[in-house]
Design a protein around this motif. Structure first.
Motif, mmCIF file in Angstrom:
data_model
loop_
_atom_site.group_PDB
_atom_site.id
_atom_site.type_symbol
_atom_site.label_atom_id
_atom_site.label_comp_id
_atom_site.label_asym_id
_atom_site.label_seq_id
_atom_site.Cartn_x
_atom_site.Cartn_y
_atom_site.Cartn_z
ATOM 1 N N ARG A 7 2.065 6.964 -7.108
ATOM 2 C CA ARG A 7 0.996 8.129 -6.632
ATOM 3 C C ARG A 7 1.170 9.425 -6.725
ATOM 4 O O ARG A 7 1.019 10.261 -6.963
ATOM 5 N N GLU A 15 0.979 -1.073 0.086
ATOM 6 C CA GLU A 15 0.289 -0.314 0.348
ATOM 7 C C GLU A 15 0.996 0.962 0.578
ATOM 8 O O GLU A 15 0.100 2.475 -1.049
ATOM 9 N N ASP A 35 2.315 1.601 -3.715
ATOM 10 C CA ASP A 35 1.364 1.940 -4.474
ATOM 11 C C ASP A 35 0.999 4.180 -3.767
ATOM 12 O O ASP A 35 1.161 4.062 -5.104
ATOM 13 N N ALA A 62 -1.355 4.687 -11.096
ATOM 14 C CA ALA A 62 -0.750 3.893 -9.664
ATOM 15 C C ALA A 62 0.074 3.360 -9.898
ATOM 16 O O ALA A 62 1.032 2.717 -9.113
#
Ligand code: PRX
Length: 651
Positions: free
Chosen positions: A121, A114, A117, A248
């Motif tokens: 971004r 996570e 990602d 992402a």
């Protein structure tokens, strides 16, 4: 009774590693041997072993143009990939990277996948805003996951971050933005501290009104405090709107090992903070090496917690880069230790089963004051290693930390280093070295430390003097941003090719090093560096002040405290009728100009300051007064009776 005391003293002198700890320890004696046999080969091995290189290096150190070192400089790597993507690629994407705990009690667990990602971004958003390789980004955020994400996103695209501690004022922020010529500021509306929301975006707005260079194009704002803020459509963007909407997918490329990673401002002996510059490959090598070996990190099982804010170097090296490069699971806590109750830290240790805790002596001493009953209400048995940083830890605090927090038998490592050194330089290695309360002990493998007398001769055996680093090291500062002359003058002029740290130190009969505090006009308050000159110029900037002198006086809890002596302008005599009120106004003024951490503990309004015949203020005598001691030798004063006058005004 005597026997018992002798025994206790013997115990305080030195602790041998327990066999159980030693048996599982990450570090071993061979690290010292390898580094002693071939120092550069040792660091090259560490760099290869600990990091992933996009292009392998063939040169370890270039020291042909001292003091400008280059480490691993023909190699290429991406710092963010080292902290994120490679752990995911190795199958550890589901491992928690951050157990984040907000002050009001909200929390988030974020895995490596996570976090990767989110950083991708954010990297896309930064690039979309026109931020590119080498551009500077100022980060002014509370301790929220987005602080870590921002730093790594900046690193990922080869830009350079300058994190400014959220407690600094608009003036301090403005001068840092100007000095680095930042094109973007990442901030939040506000953050939580002591149960309240403190505003950040309004401070950024004010700072941008004060900057002289006007380099900032955009402000990216994280929503956290939900406090009321002003908005400039042309300049401001919400993080939650832009970053969540971004792709992402982001392909990272390698940058040269000497590519700048960050600038971090710290106080020096003048009024102007220094932008300490760190680069990529050497910095990350030493941050990862020390984090692994000094904290005995077992990334699969440990839960690590460093309580420092990302606004300080400890937050850079031991919240962000070291732990994430090593794939650690860590706690990130937004708030203060005593909100909403004085057991908050211990509640967090219990909740996340923290096994490694790294904090500052000031925090330990303030817990000591509150008493052992508070930590004893919580289950702290998960702890297996404790660390200390930022200031000398007195043996009493060391013992209390080990006994009350650590249950009596776990290692405590006291780590000496600086913003400039980038990573730990002096510390015991747990499981390997004996531990000695109060001493930072020995250089880590691959680091060469000495103690010199003022004329530069090495102190042999037992004795005191000035601490120097005698050989370049991987995470050393590469300079002061925009000021190569100041870099040479501050650290290298005194002893030629040896780095002068600014600290006094003593070597004991076992060869262990004891840090004795700063030998320059830099104070250490709660483990934070403050410059006497910076606070003096802030005081003098107040319309009431004619002259000011600031000293760091020893303080039971905070190590040192800021004490100011101020002469008011004669023209103000009528306006200032109440001395206590005047002192308060000046304390408030310093806090507003620099930040709350710089607020003097005391301001004494006096009529005179002790000066030598050449007009130099004798701070040593003021320190005597501030610490309630008998005033020392006054023979070099222009007017030897002056101290009596000042003493009478201070009491
Ligand atoms: O005086 C030393 C003290 O903190 C200074 C460095 O401050 P800063 O750059 O803000 O970095 C603090 C965190 C690394 C040093 O010059 N200092 C730091 N650690 C210790 C220490 N003094 C004694 N013992 C320590 N373990």
């Amino acid at each position: 009774m005597t026997v018992q005391i002798d025994h206790a003293l013997e115990e305080i002198r030195r602790f041998r590693p327990s066999p159980e700890f030693a048996a599982q320890a990450v570090a071993d004696e061979r690290l010292y041997e390898a580094a002693a046999a071939d120092r550069l080969g040792f660091w090259a091995d560490q760099a290869r072993e600990l990091l992933q290189w996009e292009k392998p290096f063939t040169r370890t150190l270039d020291w042909s143009n001292p003091p400008f070192a280059k480490w691993f400089d023909d190699g290429e790597l991406n710092v963010a990939v080292n902290c994120l993507d490679r752990h995911v690629a190795a199958g550890n994407g589901d491992r928690v990277a951050l157990h984040w705990e907000g002050e009001p009690g909200d929390s988030r667990d974020i895995t490596y996948a996570e976090l990767t990602d989110e950083v991708k971004r954010a990297a896309n958003v930064l690039e979309g805003l026109g931020v590119g390789e080498g551009d500077r980004v100022a980060i002014y955020l509370p301790m929220i996951p987005e602080a870590v994400v921002s730093m790594l996103a900046v690193a990922r695209i080869g830009a350079v971050h300058s994190v400014v501690f959220g407690g600094f004022s608009a003036d301090s922020l403005a001068s840092r933005i100007d000095d680095a010529e930042a094109s973007l500021v990442i901030t939040a509306d506000g953050g939580y501290r002591k149960g309240k929301v403190f505003p950040l975006k309004p401070v950024v707005d004010e700072a941008l009104g004060k900057t002289e260079k006007g380099t900032v194009q955009n402000v990216l704002v994280v929503r956290r405090g939900e406090n009321e803020i002003a908005w400039d459509d042309a300049r401001d963007q919400w993080w939650h709107e832009t970053v969540s909407a971004a792709q992402a997918e982001h392909t990272a490329r390698g940058f040269g090992a000497e590519h700048p990673l960050f600038i971090l401002y710290t106080s020096g002996t003048t009024g102007k903070p220094k932008g300490i510059l760190h680069t990529s490959g050497g910095y990350l090598t030493q941050a990862a090496f020390t984090h692994k070996n000094v904290f005995d990190l077992h990334p699969e099982t440990d839960v690590y917690w460093c309580t420092a804010d990302v606004g300080w170097v400890t937050g850079h090296s031991y919240v962000v880069y070291g732990p994430l490069a090593n794939g650690a699971t860590q706690v990130l806590y937004e708030g203060t230790p005593d909100t909403p109750h004085p057991g908050r830290w211990w509640e967090i240790v219990e909740k996340y089963k923290v096994s490694i805790l790294y904090t500052a002596p000031t925090a330990i001493r303030s817990f000591m004051k509150l008493g052992r009953r508070i930590p004893q209400e919580f289950n702290l048995r998960s702890l297996r290693l404790l660390g200390s940083v930022g200031e000398p830890i007195n043996p009493e605090a060391w013992i209390w930390y080990r006994h009350v927090i650590g249950g009596g038998s776990i290692p405590v490592v006291d780590t000496w280093w600086q913003t400039e050194t980038g990573a730990i330089m002096i510390s015991a290695l747990p499981g390997v070295t004996d531990l000695k309360p109060g001493s930072a002990q020995v250089p880590i493998p691959g680091i060469s430390i000495d103690i010199l007398s003022d004329d530069g001769t090495p102190v042999e055996g037992e004795g005191g003097g000035l601490l120097v680093v005698t050989e370049p090291w991987p995470s050393m500062l590469r300079g002061i941003w925009g000021d190569p002359e100041r870099f040479k003058e501050t650290y290298w002029e005194k002893f030629g090719d040896k780095y002068f740290a600014g600290d006094g130190a003593r070597r004991d009969e076992d060869g262990d090093i004891w840090l004795l505090g700063r030998v320059d006009d830099v104070m250490n308050v709660s483990g934070h560096r403050l410059s006497t000159a910076e606070i003096e110029s802030s005081l003098v900037a107040h319309p009431w002040t004619a002259e000011a002198a600031v000293v760091g006086a020893s303080d039971e809890t905070t190590g040192q405290a800021v004490v100011a002596f101020v002469i008011l302008k004669a023209s103000q005599a009528e306006q200032v009728t109440d001395v206590a009120e005047a002192a308060d106004e000046l304390r408030r003024h310093v806090a507003a100009q620099i930040g709350a951490i710089a607020r003097p503990r005391q301001v004494f309004i006096v009529n005179e300051l002790p000066k030598t015949r050449s007009g130099k203020i004798m701070r040593r005598l003021l320190r005597d007064l501030a610490e309630g001691r008998e005033v020392g030798d006054t023979t070099t004063l222009a007017d030897t009776s002056i101290m009596q006058v000042i003493s009478a005004q201070v009491r």
